[in-house]
Each structure stands twice: as structure tokens, then as C-alpha cells.
Motif scaffolding. Structure first.
Motif, PDB file in Angstrom:
ATOM      1  N   ALA A   1       1.010  -1.215  -0.009  1.00 23.20           N
ATOM      2  CA  ALA A   1       0.169   0.320   0.109  1.00 23.20           C
ATOM      3  C   ALA A   1       0.792   1.233  -0.018  1.00 23.20           C
ATOM      4  N   VAL A   2       0.482   2.571  -0.485  1.00 21.58           N
ATOM      5  CA  VAL A   2       0.873   3.555  -0.291  1.00 21.58           C
ATOM      6  C   VAL A   2       0.803   4.031   0.939  1.00 21.58           C
ATOM      7  N   GLY A   3       1.801   4.629   1.693  1.00 18.97           N
ATOM      8  CA  GLY A   3       1.567   5.266   2.878  1.00 18.97           C
ATOM      9  C   GLY A   3       2.305   6.473   3.109  1.00 18.97           C
ATOM     10  N   THR A   4       2.503   6.985   4.377  1.00 21.91           N
ATOM     11  CA  THR A   4       2.966   8.276   4.746  1.00 21.91           C
ATOM     12  C   THR A   4       4.248   7.974   5.664  1.00 21.91           C
ATOM     13  N   SER A   5       5.183   8.986   5.818  1.00 22.81           N
ATOM     14  CA  SER A   5       6.235   8.675   6.610  1.00 22.81           C
ATOM     15  C   SER A   5       6.038   8.147   8.155  1.00 22.81           C
ATOM     16  N   ALA A   6       4.749   8.312   8.543  1.00 28.07           N
ATOM     17  CA  ALA A   6       4.538   7.852   9.601  1.00 28.07           C
ATOM     18  C   ALA A   6       4.594   6.233   9.983  1.00 28.07           C
ATOM     19  N   ALA A   7       4.511   5.799   8.838  1.00 27.08           N
ATOM     20  CA  ALA A   7       4.596   4.153   8.752  1.00 27.08           C
ATOM     21  C   ALA A   7       5.974   3.513   9.245  1.00 27.08           C
ATOM     22  N   VAL A   8       6.814   4.708   9.375  1.00 27.47           N
ATOM     23  CA  VAL A   8       8.064   3.778  10.056  1.00 27.47           C
ATOM     24  C   VAL A   8       7.926   3.475  11.367  1.00 27.47           C
ATOM     25  N   ALA A   9       6.980   4.071  11.952  1.00 25.09           N
ATOM     26  CA  ALA A   9       6.642   3.563  13.546  1.00 25.09           C
ATOM     27  C   ALA A   9       6.418   2.030  13.457  1.00 25.09           C
ATOM     28  N   GLY A  10       5.685   1.362  12.551  1.00 26.19           N
ATOM     29  CA  GLY A  10       5.373  -0.188  12.439  1.00 26.19           C
ATOM     30  C   GLY A  10       6.409  -0.775  11.522  1.00 26.19           C
ATOM     31  N   ALA A  11       7.532  -0.273  11.088  1.00 24.84           N
ATOM     32  CA  ALA A  11       8.253  -0.973  10.197  1.00 24.84           C
ATOM     33  C   ALA A  11       9.401  -1.882  10.925  1.00 24.84           C
ATOM     34  N   ASP A  12       9.699  -2.863  10.325  1.00 30.04           N
ATOM     35  CA  ASP A  12      10.764  -4.013  10.576  1.00 30.04           C
ATOM     36  C   ASP A  12      12.205  -3.431   9.959  1.00 30.04           C
ATOM     37  N   LEU A  13      11.826  -3.165   8.677  1.00 30.17           N
ATOM     38  CA  LEU A  13      12.914  -2.580   7.715  1.00 30.17           C
ATOM     39  C   LEU A  13      12.775  -1.118   7.077  1.00 30.17           C
ATOM     40  N   VAL A  14      13.426  -0.196   7.198  1.00 26.78           N
ATOM     41  CA  VAL A  14      13.235   0.965   6.477  1.00 26.78           C
ATOM     42  C   VAL A  14      14.418   1.222   5.243  1.00 26.78           C
TER      43      VAL A  14
ATOM     44  N   THR B   1      16.677  16.456   2.619  1.00 29.49           N
ATOM     45  CA  THR B   1      16.483  16.837   4.033  1.00 29.49           C
ATOM     46  C   THR B   1      15.642  15.676   4.496  1.00 29.49           C
ATOM     47  N   PRO B   2      15.510  15.314   5.816  1.00 28.75           N
ATOM     48  CA  PRO B   2      15.122  14.100   6.258  1.00 28.75           C
ATOM     49  C   PRO B   2      13.825  13.867   5.900  1.00 28.75           C
ATOM     50  N   LEU B   3      13.544  12.447   5.801  1.00 32.67           N
ATOM     51  CA  LEU B   3      12.170  11.998   5.267  1.00 32.67           C
ATOM     52  C   LEU B   3      11.081  11.716   6.260  1.00 32.67           C
ATOM     53  N   PHE B   4      11.758  11.540   7.450  1.00 31.74           N
ATOM     54  CA  PHE B   4      10.857  10.967   8.532  1.00 31.74           C
ATOM     55  C   PHE B   4      11.362  11.206   9.940  1.00 31.74           C
ATOM     56  N   ASP B   5      10.649  11.296  11.274  1.00 33.52           N
ATOM     57  CA  ASP B   5      11.120  11.720  12.361  1.00 33.52           C
ATOM     58  C   ASP B   5      11.738  10.365  13.062  1.00 33.52           C
ATOM     59  N   GLY B   6      13.032  10.445  13.241  1.00 35.13           N
ATOM     60  CA  GLY B   6      13.657   9.230  13.612  1.00 35.13           C
ATOM     61  C   GLY B   6      13.403   8.690  14.741  1.00 35.13           C
ATOM     62  N   ALA B   7      12.657   9.564  15.681  1.00 38.36           N
ATOM     63  CA  ALA B   7      12.156   8.973  17.008  1.00 38.36           C
ATOM     64  C   ALA B   7      11.106   7.924  16.887  1.00 38.36           C
ATOM     65  N   LEU B   8      10.425   7.902  15.901  1.00 39.69           N
ATOM     66  CA  LEU B   8       9.350   7.016  15.451  1.00 39.69           C
ATOM     67  C   LEU B   8       9.833   5.497  15.276  1.00 39.69           C
ATOM     68  N   VAL B   9      11.110   5.482  14.724  1.00 39.75           N
ATOM     69  CA  VAL B   9      11.617   4.187  14.262  1.00 39.75           C
ATOM     70  C   VAL B   9      11.804   3.047  15.634  1.00 39.75           C
ATOM     71  N   PRO B  10      11.149   2.224  15.532  1.00 40.95           N
ATOM     72  CA  PRO B  10      11.013   1.138  16.435  1.00 40.95           C
ATOM     73  C   PRO B  10      12.426   0.685  16.841  1.00 40.95           C
TER      74      PRO B  10
END
Length: 291
Positions: free
Chosen positions: A163-176, A184-193
């Protein structure tokens, strides 16, 4: 050559003792249309050089942003033996390098890939990671809707939930994986598990980055070579990383010498190096001549 075979070629030269820290540096020459890159490498059996062009205006007239050719020479005599499509080679070897790294940095149960970008490298990375990992799900994050949807359809054709998603999807990622032209940064690094592994491959410029200093500060750090990263890796340099910080190179990772902690993200930054082109080009040539 398949993506898995390209990854094995990269692994092979590292297991055979190649030291990425001694590899020749890339030469970057400004030209009116953009930038010309010269990337030489040598082994006992082969010598090679890639000449790549970076033409930022090309996409506006329907042409690729990156151009290039690869000249392969016989090592002992320096006689030319093959001319390869430099872009096809880059499209194969860059994802192969990422696959080699992330196969070792990802947790065993990794299934969900968040993929930033929708160009050739995004397709190549999806294929390469599927060659080394049993992914089940991919979320595509891209600037343009139509290319993002096209990549989603491709992923579904490979049997993935996509699916298409947003940068917030990194919060549920196993791999990015980030393979974009972002500066410039693509996502908030604090969200990465903490369990996630992240790779950024989109730039080799000191003033461009795809990840922020938050992710870099949280993560165990891995690079192709410390020398190259400290010259070119804006993702690290803009986050304040210096030679005093712990950076493990790809040879150390492949040989099992680098620690892989489980309590924080693992971040692999790739700038692209000429020894990788030579490893894959040489294997392509050996297959072509039957030796």
C-alpha cells in the motif's frame, strides 16, 4: 545475474579479504549539466572504471537523472574486455550492497518494509531484499502518487501485501530503506522502533541527507567504509558523526566482527563505492566468457 547472485558477489570479495578502507576515492567533477563521477577500482584479475553523469534537469525532458558506462579491463594486461551499461550495473549493485547489510542487521522475524522512493532503485531494493528475506508487507512512501501506485502494483505482483503510506509508517516498520533524491530528512527518527534496521542510499553529498540526527544518535552505525562515509555521507556528517564515533564497515559486518545490538535501531549508510561495481561487473564477465 539475479539480485541474490549480485549480493553473493559483493559478499564474496569481502570474505576474500578486500579492505573497503583502501579503495580509491570517487572523483566528482562539476560540468555545465551537473556532475561527472569517475569511479576506478582494481583487483588482481580485473580493473574497472565507471563514468557516471548526474544531470538534475534530465527528468524534465523524459531522460534519466543518472547516466553512465562501465569499462572493464583485464587485470594483468589492462586490455579492455567489456563495456557495460553503467546504470544497469548501478541498479543491480546498490540494492545488492543494501541486501548484504540488512540481511545481517534485520531481526530474524522482519516482515514489514517501509520503502521511500519509487524510482529504479526502489524497485531494485525491493527485489534484492526479497532475495534475502521473507518479507510479507511493503509500504511505499513517495512524493508522486502515480509512481507510488505503480510500485505498489509491482509489489502485489510479487505476492506482497502492499500500500501507499506516509512517513509515519516507519513506526510499524521492521526494515526502512531510503532511496530518494531528498536533501532533508524524510521522517522523524524518534518513530523508528528499536528492533528496526534502516538503510539510506540516496546521496553521497555532505549537505544532503535522508535521515535525521535523532535516528543517527539512537542507532548503531554501519557504513561501506569509514573513510568514504566521513568524506561523503551527509546523513552522518550533518548529524555530527566524526572519526571518533563507532562506525563499523561492511567487511567487518560480513565477517561477523561487528556487533549487532538488539536494543536500538541499526542504521546502514551507503554512498556507493567503485569496488562494488567491479565485484559485480567481474562476475558478469566471468559468466559471459564461461570462466
Amino acid at each position: 545475474m539475479t539480485p541474490e547472485e549480485a549480493a553473493r558477489a559483493i559478499e564474496g570479495v569481502l570474505l576474500d579479504g578486500l579492505d573497503p578502507e583502501t579503495a580509491p576515492a570517487r572523483s566528482a567533477i562539476p560540468v555545465p549539466a551537473g556532475e561527472l563521477l569517475m569511479m576506478p577500482a582494481a583487483s588482481t584479475a580485473y580493473v574497472g572504471v565507471k563514468i557516471a553523469g548526474v544531470a538534475p534537469a534530465n527528468p524534465t525532458v523524459g531522460l534519466p537523472r543518472i547516466t553512465g558506462s562501465y569499462l572493464l579491463l583485464d587485470g594483468p594486461t589492462l586490455q579492455p574486455v567489456a563495456l557495460l551499461d553503467g546504470i544497469a550495473l548501478t541498479s543491480l549493485r546498490t540494492p545488492a550492497v543494501t541486501a548484504v547489510a540488512l540481511d545481517r542487521l534485520a531481526v530474524p522475524e522482519a516482515e514489514h518494509l517501509v520503502l521511500f522512493g519509487s524510482g529504479p532503485q526502489a524497485y531494485g531494493h525491493l527485489d534484492a531484499l526479497l532475495a534475502v528475506r521473507r518479507l510479507t508487507r511493503v509500504t511505499v512512501v513517495a512524493r508522486s502518487a502515480e509512481p507510488a501506485e505503480a510500485l505498489v502494483r509491482y509489489a502485489r505482483g510479487l505476492g506482497l501485501e502492499a500500500a501507499v503510506g506516509t512517513s509515519a509508517a516507519v513506526a510499524g516498520a521492521d526494515l526502512v530503506v531510503c532511496c530518494t533524491t531528498a536533501r532533508t530528512p524524510l521522517f522523524d527518527g524518534a518513530l523508528v522502533p528499536d528492533h528496526a534496521a534502516v538503510a539510506a542510499v540516496g546521496s553521497h553529498e555532505v549537505d544532503a541527507r535522508e535521515v535525521d540526527e535523532v535516528l543517527v544518535g539512537r542507532s548503531a552505525l554501519y557504513v561501506e567504509a569509514r573513510a568514504a562515509a566521513l568524506r561523503e555521507a551527509g546523513d552522518l556528517l550533518m548529524a555530527g558523526v566524526t572519526a571518533a564515533d563507532p562506525l563499523w564497515n561492511l567487511a567487518e559486518l560480513v565477517r561477523g566482527e561487528a556487533p549487532v545490538p538488539a536494543d536500538r535501531p541499526r542504521f546502514f549508510k551507503s554512498v556507493g563505492m567503485a569496488w562494488q561495481d567491479l565485484a559485480v561487473a567481474a562476475e558478469v564477465h566471468r559468466r559471459g566468457v564461461g570462466r
